[in-house]
Design a protein around this motif. Structure first.
Motif, PDB file in Angstrom:
ATOM      1  N   LEU A 131       0.829  -1.201   0.000  1.00 14.98           N
ATOM      2  CA  LEU A 131       0.000   0.000   0.000  1.00 14.98           C
ATOM      3  C   LEU A 131       0.866   1.255   0.000  1.00 14.98           C
ATOM      4  CD1 LEU A 131      -2.851   1.095  -0.020  1.00 14.98           C
ATOM      5  CD2 LEU A 131      -2.861   0.952   2.467  1.00 14.98           C
ATOM      6  N   PHE A 156       0.832   4.312  -2.828  1.00  9.40           N
ATOM      7  CA  PHE A 156       0.752   5.744  -2.536  1.00  9.40           C
ATOM      8  C   PHE A 156       1.899   6.496  -3.210  1.00  9.40           C
ATOM      9  CE2 PHE A 156      -2.607   5.091   0.392  1.00  9.40           C
ATOM     10  CZ  PHE A 156      -3.068   6.321   0.827  1.00  9.40           C
ATOM     11  N   TYR A 189      -5.278  13.460   3.221  1.00 11.31           N
ATOM     12  CA  TYR A 189      -5.811  14.096   2.024  1.00 11.31           C
ATOM     13  C   TYR A 189      -5.548  15.596   2.069  1.00 11.31           C
ATOM     14  CZ  TYR A 189      -9.296  15.395  -1.518  1.00 11.31           C
ATOM     15  OH  TYR A 189      -9.938  15.904  -2.624  1.00 11.31           O
ATOM     16  N   GLN A 229      -6.762  11.758  -5.846  1.00 12.88           N
ATOM     17  CA  GLN A 229      -7.618  10.808  -5.128  1.00 12.88           C
ATOM     18  C   GLN A 229      -8.101   9.710  -6.067  1.00 12.88           C
ATOM     19  OE1 GLN A 229      -8.269  10.453  -1.990  1.00 12.88           O
ATOM     20  NE2 GLN A 229     -10.357   9.835  -1.608  1.00 12.88           N
ATOM     21  N   VAL A 260      -7.228   5.777  -5.831  1.00  7.61           N
ATOM     22  CA  VAL A 260      -8.285   4.763  -5.737  1.00  7.61           C
ATOM     23  C   VAL A 260      -8.085   3.695  -6.812  1.00  7.61           C
ATOM     24  CG1 VAL A 260     -10.761   4.365  -6.079  1.00  7.61           C
ATOM     25  CG2 VAL A 260      -9.992   6.219  -4.594  1.00  7.61           C
ATOM     26  N   ILE A 280      -5.075   1.516  -5.923  1.00  4.93           N
ATOM     27  CA  ILE A 280      -5.374   0.602  -4.813  1.00  4.93           C
ATOM     28  C   ILE A 280      -6.236  -0.552  -5.309  1.00  4.93           C
ATOM     29  CG2 ILE A 280      -6.654   0.359  -2.637  1.00  4.93           C
ATOM     30  CD1 ILE A 280      -5.707   3.247  -1.958  1.00  4.93           C
ATOM     31  N   GLN A 289     -16.655   4.539   0.568  1.00  7.64           N
ATOM     32  CA  GLN A 289     -15.285   4.191   0.942  1.00  7.64           C
ATOM     33  C   GLN A 289     -14.290   5.171   0.316  1.00  7.64           C
ATOM     34  OE1 GLN A 289     -15.620   0.106  -0.462  1.00  7.64           O
ATOM     35  NE2 GLN A 289     -15.114  -0.578   1.618  1.00  7.64           N
ATOM     36  N   LEU A 296     -11.661   7.673   2.262  1.00  6.19           N
ATOM     37  CA  LEU A 296     -10.225   7.496   2.037  1.00  6.19           C
ATOM     38  C   LEU A 296      -9.540   8.851   2.146  1.00  6.19           C
ATOM     39  CD1 LEU A 296      -7.875   5.650   1.240  1.00  6.19           C
ATOM     40  CD2 LEU A 296      -8.458   6.063  -1.132  1.00  6.19           C
ATOM     41  N   ALA A 331      -6.699   4.178   4.408  1.00  7.33           N
ATOM     42  CA  ALA A 331      -6.504   3.240   3.297  1.00  7.33           C
ATOM     43  C   ALA A 331      -6.144   1.853   3.828  1.00  7.33           C
ATOM     44  CB  ALA A 331      -5.438   3.748   2.349  1.00  7.33           C
ATOM     45  N   VAL A 355      -8.446  -1.458   3.005  1.00  3.04           N
ATOM     46  CA  VAL A 355      -7.906  -2.637   2.318  1.00  3.04           C
ATOM     47  C   VAL A 355      -8.061  -3.867   3.203  1.00  3.04           C
ATOM     48  CG1 VAL A 355      -5.809  -3.704   1.410  1.00  3.04           C
ATOM     49  CG2 VAL A 355      -6.342  -1.347   0.839  1.00  3.04           C
TER      50      VAL A 355
END
Length: 76
Positions: free
Chosen positions: A5, A9, A26, A37, A41, A44, A56, A60, A66, A70
């Protein structure tokens, strides 16, 4: 999962090595705007083979959020 993850990012938001991803929220950085964003998404979802629902996506709002999303996602 956590490292995967983190890598998502870094790539999706084009982050440098000096960014504290673990505590990122954010709009903390310019790259994580509404366009960032959606990129995040999609990245991910692709990485973990999941689909996030609209609520969701709205929730986030941090790296830690996140992680939780997940972990909760079926099939992740």
């Amino acid at each position: 999962m956590h490292e995967r993850l983190r890598a998502v990012f870094i790539e999706a938001l084009d982050l440098g090595a000096d960014v504290d991803v673990e505590n990122l929220k954010y709009r903390d950085i310019g790259a994580w705007d509404s366009v960032g964003q959606m990129s995040l998404v999609a990245a991910i979802e692709d990485e973990f083979g999941i689909r996030l629902e609209t609520d969701q996506v709205i929730d986030l709002n941090s790296f830690q959020a996140a992680v939780a999303l997940v972990k909760e996602a079926p099939g992740a």
